[in-house]
Scaffold this active site. Sequence first.
Site, PDB file in Angstrom:
ATOM      1  N   SER A 100       0.844  -1.198   0.000  1.00 20.00           N
ATOM      2  CA  SER A 100       0.000   0.000   0.000  1.00 20.00           C
ATOM      3  C   SER A 100       0.876   1.242   0.000  1.00 20.00           C
ATOM      4  CB  SER A 100      -0.892   0.016   1.233  1.00 20.00           C
ATOM      5  OG  SER A 100      -1.399   1.322   1.404  1.00 20.00           O
ATOM      6  N   HIS A 160      -1.070  -1.272  -4.415  1.00 20.60           N
ATOM      7  CA  HIS A 160      -2.351  -0.914  -3.775  1.00 20.60           C
ATOM      8  C   HIS A 160      -2.392   0.597  -3.583  1.00 20.60           C
ATOM      9  CE1 HIS A 160      -5.932  -1.887  -1.356  1.00 20.60           C
ATOM     10  NE2 HIS A 160      -5.517  -0.969  -0.508  1.00 20.60           N
ATOM     11  N   ASP A 162      -4.564   3.702  -2.215  1.00 17.80           N
ATOM     12  CA  ASP A 162      -5.657   4.060  -1.295  1.00 17.80           C
ATOM     13  C   ASP A 162      -6.159   5.472  -1.552  1.00 17.80           C
ATOM     14  OD1 ASP A 162      -5.973   1.756   0.491  1.00 17.80           O
ATOM     15  OD2 ASP A 162      -3.905   2.162   1.066  1.00 17.80           O
ATOM     16  N   MET A 174      -8.741   8.316  -0.401  1.00 25.08           N
ATOM     17  CA  MET A 174      -9.571   8.749   0.739  1.00 25.08           C
ATOM     18  C   MET A 174     -10.026  10.183   0.524  1.00 25.08           C
ATOM     19  SD  MET A 174      -7.361   7.234   3.888  1.00 25.08           S
ATOM     20  CE  MET A 174      -6.590   5.618   3.814  1.00 25.08           C
ATOM     21  N   HIS A 207      -8.192   1.224  -4.323  1.00 29.55           N
ATOM     22  CA  HIS A 207      -9.127   1.027  -3.217  1.00 29.55           C
ATOM     23  C   HIS A 207      -9.788   2.367  -2.935  1.00 29.55           C
ATOM     24  CE1 HIS A 207      -9.516   0.070   1.405  1.00 29.55           C
ATOM     25  NE2 HIS A 207     -10.689   0.267   0.830  1.00 29.55           N
ATOM     26  N   MET A 227     -12.038   4.786  -1.049  1.00 29.34           N
ATOM     27  CA  MET A 227     -12.731   5.077   0.212  1.00 29.34           C
ATOM     28  C   MET A 227     -13.323   6.469   0.046  1.00 29.34           C
ATOM     29  SD  MET A 227      -9.737   3.508   2.628  1.00 29.34           S
ATOM     30  CE  MET A 227      -8.557   3.527   1.294  1.00 29.34           C
ATOM     31  N   MET A 264     -11.568  -5.765   4.962  1.00 32.33           N
ATOM     32  CA  MET A 264     -10.796  -4.847   5.797  1.00 32.33           C
ATOM     33  C   MET A 264     -10.544  -5.515   7.147  1.00 32.33           C
ATOM     34  SD  MET A 264     -10.221  -2.183   3.959  1.00 32.33           S
ATOM     35  CE  MET A 264      -9.285  -1.331   5.236  1.00 32.33           C
ATOM     36  N   ASP A 293      -6.741  -6.371   3.967  1.00 30.25           N
ATOM     37  CA  ASP A 293      -6.105  -5.050   4.046  1.00 30.25           C
ATOM     38  C   ASP A 293      -6.164  -4.520   5.470  1.00 30.25           C
ATOM     39  OD1 ASP A 293      -5.173  -2.485   3.608  1.00 30.25           O
ATOM     40  OD2 ASP A 293      -6.797  -1.881   2.263  1.00 30.25           O
TER      41      ASP A 293
HETATM   42  C1  DX5 Z   1      -6.411   1.690   5.343  1.00 30.94           C
HETATM   43  C2  DX5 Z   1      -5.875   1.333   3.969  1.00 30.94           C
HETATM   44  C3  DX5 Z   1      -4.781   0.352   3.970  1.00 30.94           C
HETATM   45  C4  DX5 Z   1      -3.545   0.772   4.721  1.00 30.94           C
HETATM   46  C5  DX5 Z   1      -2.888  -0.446   5.254  1.00 30.94           C
HETATM   47  O1  DX5 Z   1      -7.598   2.387   5.199  1.00 30.94           O
HETATM   48  O2  DX5 Z   1      -6.927   0.816   3.166  1.00 30.94           O
HETATM   49  O3  DX5 Z   1      -4.452  -0.045   2.639  1.00 30.94           O
HETATM   50  O4  DX5 Z   1      -2.626   1.472   3.945  1.00 30.94           O
HETATM   51  O5  DX5 Z   1      -1.810  -0.052   6.026  1.00 30.94           O
HETATM   52  P1  DX5 Z   1      -1.103  -1.046   7.037  1.00 30.94           P
HETATM   53  O6  DX5 Z   1      -0.593  -2.197   6.224  1.00 30.94           O
HETATM   54  O7  DX5 Z   1      -0.035  -0.207   7.631  1.00 30.94           O
HETATM   55  O8  DX5 Z   1      -2.150  -1.488   8.024  1.00 30.94           O
HETATM   56 ZN    ZN Z   2      -6.435  -0.122   1.181  1.00 35.06          ZN
END
Ligand code: DX5
Ligand code: ZN
Length: 228
Positions: A10, A35, A37, A39, A68, A70, A139, A181
Site C-alpha cells: 500500500s 495498492h 488508497d 480517501m 481502493h 474510500m 478490511m 487489508d
Molecule cells: C487503510 C488502507 C490500507 C492501509 C494499510 O484504510 O486501506 O491499505 O494502507 O496499512 P497497514 O498495512 O499499515 O495497516
Molecule cells: Zn487499502
Amino acid sequence: MTHRFRIAPSLLSADFARLGEEVRAVVAAGADLVHFDVMDNHYVPNLTVGPLVCEAIRPHAGVPIDVHLMVAPVDRIVPDFAKAGAAYISFHPEASPHVDRTIALIRESGCKPGLVLNPATPESVLDWTLDKLDLVLLMSVNPGFGGQAFIPHTLDKLRRVRTMVDAASARTGREILLEVDGGVKADNIGAIAAAGADTFVAGSAIFGSPDYAATIAKMRSELAKAVA
Ligand code: DX5
Ligand code: ZN
C-alpha cells in the site's frame, strides 16, 4: 511472474515526495500489485490522492494498480481512475446507493470490480454481487489510516468468505481474488493465508522496513510455510 499468493504494498506508507521511485523500488522488490488508497475526508476521515497521482505512477508500476476507493459518492470518479490506469477498482457498498450499478460501471469502464467489506460489514453483502466481482477485499482494520492493528475476527470472516468465493469461481469459471487489508505483517500473514486469503495488502510493514525485498521475501516464506 504470477504468484499463487499476491503481495500488494500500500502506497499509503510510501514517501510521497518520492512516489515514482518508491513504486519502482517496491515492484523491483517483488510486489505483484500496487495498492492505491483513495480517501476523501468524507467517507473516511483522511484525505489522500486521486486519479492524477494514479496516472503519474502508472509508467513506474509495470504491475496492475489495485485502486481502493474510500470515497462517497463512488460513480463520478470511476471513469477517471479507469483512464488513469487502474486495473482493479474496489469500493465500499456503504458508499454507493446502487451497488450493482457501480459494479457494472467499473466493468464497463474496462476495469475489474471489487467490493470491500469493513470489519462490521456482514458477508451477506456478497449474496447478490459475488458473481459479478473479480475481487473481494476484507478490511482487517477500520479504513482511513495505515499502521493499525489487525482485527482478529477477520480470520473467521475470511474462512466464510473463502467458501463463498470458491463456490462463485466454480459457478462462473472466473478467478476472484480474496484480499485482506490492514495490519498485515510477516508474523501474521501465514495465519491470514491459512484462513483463506490469497492477496495481501501491506503498507507500514513494507514501506516502514529498511529492505523492501527482504520484507516481501520473508512474507513469501511465511506463506509457503503456512500452506505447506
Ligand atoms: C487503510 C488502507 C490500507 C492501509 C494499510 O484504510 O486501506 O491499505 O494502507 O496499512 P497497514 O498495512 O499499515 O495497516
Ligand atoms: Zn487499502
